[in-house]
Design a protein around this motif. Structure first.
Motif, short mmCIF file in Angstrom:
data_model
loop_
_atom_site.label_atom_id
_atom_site.label_comp_id
_atom_site.label_asym_id
_atom_site.label_seq_id
_atom_site.Cartn_x
_atom_site.Cartn_y
_atom_site.Cartn_z
N GLY A 249 0.83 -1.20 0.00
CA GLY A 249 0.00 0.00 0.00
C GLY A 249 0.86 1.24 0.00
N ARG A 250 0.23 2.39 -0.18
CA ARG A 250 0.94 3.67 -0.22
C ARG A 250 0.20 4.71 0.62
NH1 ARG A 250 4.74 4.88 -4.29
NH2 ARG A 250 5.09 3.11 -5.65
N THR A 251 0.99 5.63 1.14
CA THR A 251 0.43 6.79 1.82
C THR A 251 1.33 7.98 1.50
OG1 THR A 251 -0.39 7.65 3.92
CG2 THR A 251 1.67 6.43 4.00
N GLY A 252 0.88 9.17 1.84
CA GLY A 252 1.70 10.35 1.61
C GLY A 252 2.87 10.39 2.58
N LYS A 253 3.65 11.44 2.49
CA LYS A 253 4.80 11.59 3.38
C LYS A 253 4.32 11.75 4.82
CE LYS A 253 8.18 13.28 0.20
NZ LYS A 253 9.39 14.03 0.09
N VAL A 254 4.84 10.90 5.68
CA VAL A 254 4.44 10.91 7.09
C VAL A 254 5.67 10.69 7.97
CG1 VAL A 254 2.03 10.24 6.77
CG2 VAL A 254 3.77 8.48 6.89
N ALA A 255 6.62 11.61 7.89
CA ALA A 255 7.85 11.47 8.68
C ALA A 255 7.55 11.54 10.17
CB ALA A 255 8.83 12.56 8.28
N GLY A 256 8.38 10.86 10.93
CA GLY A 256 8.27 10.90 12.38
C GLY A 256 8.03 9.53 12.99
N GLN A 257 7.66 9.54 14.26
CA GLN A 257 7.45 8.31 15.01
C GLN A 257 5.98 7.91 14.97
OE1 GLN A 257 8.21 8.15 19.38
NE2 GLN A 257 10.13 7.27 18.64
N TRP A 258 5.70 6.64 14.70
CA TRP A 258 4.35 6.14 14.55
C TRP A 258 4.23 4.76 15.17
CZ3 TRP A 258 0.86 9.29 12.07
CH2 TRP A 258 1.39 10.35 11.35
N THR A 259 3.01 4.34 15.42
CA THR A 259 2.73 2.95 15.74
C THR A 259 2.09 2.35 14.49
OG1 THR A 259 2.40 3.46 18.07
CG2 THR A 259 1.49 1.38 17.25
N LEU A 260 2.71 1.32 13.96
CA LEU A 260 2.20 0.64 12.77
C LEU A 260 1.39 -0.56 13.20
CD1 LEU A 260 2.07 0.12 9.71
CD2 LEU A 260 4.24 -1.12 9.93
N VAL A 261 0.09 -0.54 12.88
CA VAL A 261 -0.80 -1.65 13.21
C VAL A 261 -1.21 -2.30 11.89
CG1 VAL A 261 -2.95 -2.33 14.32
CG2 VAL A 261 -1.66 -0.38 15.21
N THR A 262 -0.84 -3.57 11.74
CA THR A 262 -1.13 -4.32 10.52
C THR A 262 -2.10 -5.44 10.84
OG1 THR A 262 1.13 -3.89 9.80
CG2 THR A 262 -0.08 -5.58 8.63
N GLU A 263 -3.14 -5.58 10.01
CA GLU A 263 -4.12 -6.65 10.22
C GLU A 263 -4.38 -7.38 8.90
OE1 GLU A 263 -7.70 -5.24 12.07
OE2 GLU A 263 -6.67 -4.84 13.94
N LEU A 264 -4.47 -8.71 9.00
CA LEU A 264 -4.84 -9.56 7.88
C LEU A 264 -6.07 -10.35 8.30
CD1 LEU A 264 -1.31 -10.99 6.99
CD2 LEU A 264 -2.48 -9.06 5.93
N SER A 265 -7.07 -10.40 7.42
CA SER A 265 -8.30 -11.12 7.77
C SER A 265 -8.87 -11.82 6.53
CB SER A 265 -9.34 -10.18 8.37
OG SER A 265 -9.67 -9.16 7.47
N ARG A 266 -9.73 -12.78 6.82
CA ARG A 266 -10.45 -13.48 5.75
C ARG A 266 -11.88 -13.68 6.23
NH1 ARG A 266 -7.27 -18.01 4.07
NH2 ARG A 266 -6.59 -16.77 2.29
N ASN A 267 -12.86 -13.30 5.39
CA ASN A 267 -14.28 -13.41 5.74
C ASN A 267 -14.59 -12.73 7.08
OD1 ASN A 267 -14.77 -14.94 3.41
ND2 ASN A 267 -14.18 -16.82 4.47
N HIS A 268 -14.02 -11.55 7.26
CA HIS A 268 -14.23 -10.72 8.46
C HIS A 268 -13.69 -11.36 9.74
CE1 HIS A 268 -16.59 -8.01 6.01
NE2 HIS A 268 -17.29 -9.05 5.59
N LEU A 269 -12.85 -12.39 9.62
CA LEU A 269 -12.23 -13.04 10.77
C LEU A 269 -10.75 -12.69 10.77
CD1 LEU A 269 -12.51 -15.04 13.15
CD2 LEU A 269 -11.90 -16.83 11.53
N ARG A 270 -10.30 -11.97 11.80
CA ARG A 270 -8.90 -11.55 11.87
C ARG A 270 -8.01 -12.77 12.06
NH1 ARG A 270 -7.71 -7.03 15.95
NH2 ARG A 270 -8.09 -8.69 17.43
N MET A 271 -7.00 -12.88 11.18
CA MET A 271 -6.06 -13.99 11.23
C MET A 271 -4.71 -13.57 11.81
SD MET A 271 -6.86 -15.61 7.49
CE MET A 271 -5.81 -17.03 7.77
N PHE A 272 -4.41 -12.26 11.71
CA PHE A 272 -3.10 -11.77 12.14
C PHE A 272 -3.23 -10.31 12.51
CE2 PHE A 272 0.82 -9.52 11.06
CZ PHE A 272 1.77 -10.24 11.78
N ARG A 273 -2.52 -9.91 13.59
CA ARG A 273 -2.44 -8.51 13.97
C ARG A 273 -1.06 -8.25 14.54
NH1 ARG A 273 -4.24 -4.60 18.36
NH2 ARG A 273 -5.00 -2.83 17.16
#
Length: 76
Positions: A44-68
């Protein structure tokens, strides 16, 4: 993001999202929709967002979260 099962085979057809959460101001959060570019590879892409962040990544199938995943990152 590369998603594989326990045998190393790609996990395809997942809904994938990433959130760059600002540590002090939720109004500055950036949600990034990830698309499957090749089997099991999500990007994926986003605009420039320099600095400190918390990156939260989620993968799901059929609305059931498989990974976070939740990680602190620093972007330049």
């Amino acid at each position: 993001i590369v998603a594989t099962d326990e045998s190393g085979q790609p996990l395809t057809g997942l809904a994938a999202t990433a959130l760059l959460a600002h540590p002090t101001d939720r109004r500055s959060d950036h949600e990034v929709m990830l698309t499957e570019r090749t089997a099991g590879r999500y990007q994926g892409r986003t605009g420039k967002v320099a600095g400190q962040w918390t990156l939260v990544t989620e993968l799901s199938r059929n609305h059931l979260r498989m990974f976070r995943s939740r990680n602190r990152v620093f972007l330049r």
